[in-house]
Design an enzyme around this catalytic site. Sequence first.
Site, PDB file in Angstrom:
ATOM      1  N   TRP A 159       0.845  -1.208   0.000  1.00 41.82           N
ATOM      2  CA  TRP A 159       0.000   0.000   0.000  1.00 41.82           C
ATOM      3  C   TRP A 159       0.872   1.247   0.000  1.00 41.82           C
ATOM      4  CZ3 TRP A 159      -4.387  -0.702  -1.949  1.00 41.82           C
ATOM      5  CH2 TRP A 159      -5.080  -1.890  -1.748  1.00 41.82           C
ATOM      6  N   ASP A 231      -1.182   6.565   6.333  1.00 49.13           N
ATOM      7  CA  ASP A 231      -2.334   5.789   5.894  1.00 49.13           C
ATOM      8  C   ASP A 231      -2.657   4.828   7.044  1.00 49.13           C
ATOM      9  OD1 ASP A 231      -4.071   3.927   4.850  1.00 49.13           O
ATOM     10  OD2 ASP A 231      -2.858   3.435   3.093  1.00 49.13           O
ATOM     11  N   LYS A 255     -12.576  -1.302   7.271  1.00 51.93           N
ATOM     12  CA  LYS A 255     -11.911  -2.354   8.044  1.00 51.93           C
ATOM     13  C   LYS A 255     -12.358  -2.284   9.508  1.00 51.93           C
ATOM     14  CE  LYS A 255      -8.642  -1.681   4.556  1.00 51.93           C
ATOM     15  NZ  LYS A 255      -8.684  -2.938   3.865  1.00 51.93           N
TER      16      LYS A 255
END
Length: 420
Positions: A159, A231, A255
């Site tokens: 990511w 992030d 999530k």
Amino acid sequence: MAATSLNAPNAPLLQKTHQTHVFLKPISTIPCQTSAKRFSISCSATTQDRLSVQSQSQDRVFNFAAGPATLPENVLLKAQSELYNWHGSGMSVMEMSHRGKDFRSIIEKAEADLRSLLKIPENYAVLFLQGGATTQFAAVPLNLCAPGDSVDYLVTGSWGDKAFKEAKKYCNPKVIWSGKSENYVRVPSFDGLELNPNAKYLHICANETIYGVEFKDYPVPRNPNGVLVADMSSNFCSKPVDVTKFGLIYAGAQKNVGPSGVCIVIVRKDLLGNAQEITPVMLDYKIHADNNSLYNTPPCYGIYMCGLVFEDLLKQGGLEEVEKKNQKKAGILYNAIDESKGFYRCPVEKSVRSLMNVPFTLEKSELEAEFLKEAEKEKMVQLKGHRSVGGMRASIYNAMPLAGVEKLVAFMKDFQAKHA
Ligand code: PMP
């Protein structure tokens, strides 16, 4: 909720009575011995002909998916009870004007609860945006730097790598460290990092969802005017975080805190207002901050769901308590892996193992398909590792109950005993 007569010709679909959540339908539409999954109907009862009682975990699986992921059952049931007629408004949250007082009360409470969970200071804006965390890979450089500006990326997984690649379009990013050659199993020591003294920001991915690598503390940018950007998609609200260490935090909701479609940005207010000229209006943080996330139609229902999750986290005692639960869950799973004498293996360095995403491989990789099949029979699903890594991955976000992890561990031991 407004009282509604059960005898009305079109009786409401949903109503909550005390602790029991009931599903109501007009008599004519109720099939006896329905095959519908989430409720059962007794044909012999009288009043019960029109009520189907839903017991909590009855038909639910333990969902170990990385995201969209499991949500707290009590939140789902509350949303269910409010779905048809929110607080007597005569409509669902999905049908409300985003500028009306009802929805405004929902988004304001969601923000206030998030502020109190993370102790977000007043000099930070909280934005509820769309486009997922992936959109932030572009929005961050567009808002925080001019086209030629230098920025640093510390890459501990794919990511972070994606974020770096997107930033290349809008500024001059440099990967100051990457764990790629070791297959992303660690976070480097901060001492040896070659941080650029001019970097406008230093970007990290606080928890790499695929590889299960989590920062336990945070590096400080070398540029005194630079900021740390994180992030936090996959560990957002899983533990207390000192927001003041960051210029900007972003997190997709799907999530830990809600459904997909909402992305939360927490940004220091003095960083707003310098977006590059080419910045699309929807990516300009200042525009969203000035309009309290209501510049255009926001993802209203998703924000409402996030609000219910925040309320639930506060009720649990806040993020200190939530972290304790997450440590306990992760502890028993990692212990089971480490004590399996190599039957299961987690490649991540112990000091940075994620509390949220636990990747593990089987020594006998030919057993993986059977492991997944057998687990699914036991109502434990989505344990397959990411396609780029293989093996297994158990995502055990806030909403995964301890019972789910205990069941997985018992299953793993049993599976090992059968196949060792
Ligand atoms: N960052 C991280 C850490 C993620 O786990 C994900 C999604 N799994 C993303 C970014 C991308 O999020 P989205 O799909 O919401 O764009």
